[in-house]
Motif scaffolding. Structure first.
Motif, PDB file in Angstrom:
ATOM      1  N   GLY A  98     -19.131  19.532 -12.147  1.00  0.00           N
ATOM      2  CA  GLY A  98     -20.385  20.243 -12.379  1.00  0.00           C
ATOM      3  C   GLY A  98     -20.855  20.069 -13.897  1.00  0.00           C
ATOM      4  O   GLY A  98     -21.770  21.101 -14.192  1.00  0.00           O
ATOM      5  N   VAL A  99     -20.555  19.092 -14.306  1.00  0.00           N
ATOM      6  CA  VAL A  99     -20.938  19.173 -16.156  1.00  0.00           C
ATOM      7  C   VAL A  99     -22.385  18.525 -16.244  1.00  0.00           C
ATOM      8  O   VAL A  99     -23.103  18.676 -17.110  1.00  0.00           O
ATOM      9  N   ALA A 100     -22.971  18.305 -14.960  1.00  0.00           N
ATOM     10  CA  ALA A 100     -24.654  17.852 -15.213  1.00  0.00           C
ATOM     11  C   ALA A 100     -25.250  18.971 -14.380  1.00  0.00           C
ATOM     12  O   ALA A 100     -26.465  18.921 -14.036  1.00  0.00           O
ATOM     13  N   MET A 101     -24.716  20.216 -14.319  1.00  0.00           N
ATOM     14  CA  MET A 101     -25.491  21.239 -13.487  1.00  0.00           C
ATOM     15  C   MET A 101     -25.776  22.547 -14.700  1.00  0.00           C
ATOM     16  O   MET A 101     -25.885  23.530 -14.086  1.00  0.00           O
ATOM     17  N   GLY A 102     -26.113  21.991 -15.546  1.00  0.00           N
ATOM     18  CA  GLY A 102     -26.690  22.972 -16.485  1.00  0.00           C
ATOM     19  C   GLY A 102     -25.604  23.301 -17.774  1.00  0.00           C
ATOM     20  O   GLY A 102     -24.468  22.879 -17.688  1.00  0.00           O
TER      21      GLY A 102
END
Length: 201
Positions: free
Chosen positions: A177-181
């Protein structure tokens, strides 16, 4: 005791998997004072993808100088893998799978008679004494139970590929989830770092 540290991210200093794999190695060095570390950066020094020419070379066919150098690099990679007691692999998810550089390395260490062989009941892995730590980074959420879990061809592939070589002691340190904000990224990295710190205990 020997540790082989593999990084495969193409993102350099901006890479989550590189940051976390370095933390894993540091934690294991704290636990094992005598640990000798060999590092291979597959983005900076890629190993060539398997071709028909590589197979021909293994069977004794003449090779040109460029291929000869790549065959030698692959042999060193195999020897470093065989010598390692612990293998730490930084493996980001790219397009639902692993970086092509990492796949090329796995192809070059998957050698019949060296890391596996075929017995009367099928393939037998020859690397069962090794401990493997895989640092997995993902832009989205693909872990078991998530709606996108069926699209995970990264961790599932790595577990199968190294399992084929006989490695059963596999630990995943995951940041997803490191590209989810920013909040999701920071939380994922913090969680992975807590798991990493536990390796030093």
């Amino acid at each position: 005791m020997k540790l082989l540290h593999i990084d495969s991210s193409i993102l350099g200093h901006g890479s989550v998997s590189r940051d976390l794999s370095a933390d894993v190695v540091a934690a294991l060095q704290m636990r094992h004072a005598d640990l000798a570390v060999t590092r291979l950066d597959l983005a900076a020094t890629p190993i060539g993808h398997m071709t028909a020419a590589h197979i021909a070379a293994a069977q004794g066919a003449p090779v040109d100088d460029a291929l000869k150098a790549d065959v030698a690099m692959g042999q060193i990679a195999l020897e470093d893998f065989l010598a390692a007691d612990i293998v730490v692999v930084g493996a980001p998810m790219y397009n639902l799978g692993v970086p092509s550089q990492l796949k090329a390395w796995i192809d070059r260490i998957s050698v019949a008679g060296k890391t596996f062989h075929y017995g009367e009941h099928g393939p037998v892995g020859l690397c069962g004494g090794k401990k493997l730590v895989i640092v997995s980074s993902r832009g989205g959420v693909y872990s078991e139970g998530s709606p996108a879990s069926a699209f995970d061809h990264q961790e599932t592939y790595l577990k199968a590929a190294f399992g084929f070589l006989g490695i059963a002691d596999i630990t995943f340190i995951r940041a997803e989830g490191v590209a989810m904000g920013e909040e999701a990224r920071n939380g994922a990295i913090a969680s992975a770092k807590r798991e990493t710190a536990a390796l030093a205990a």
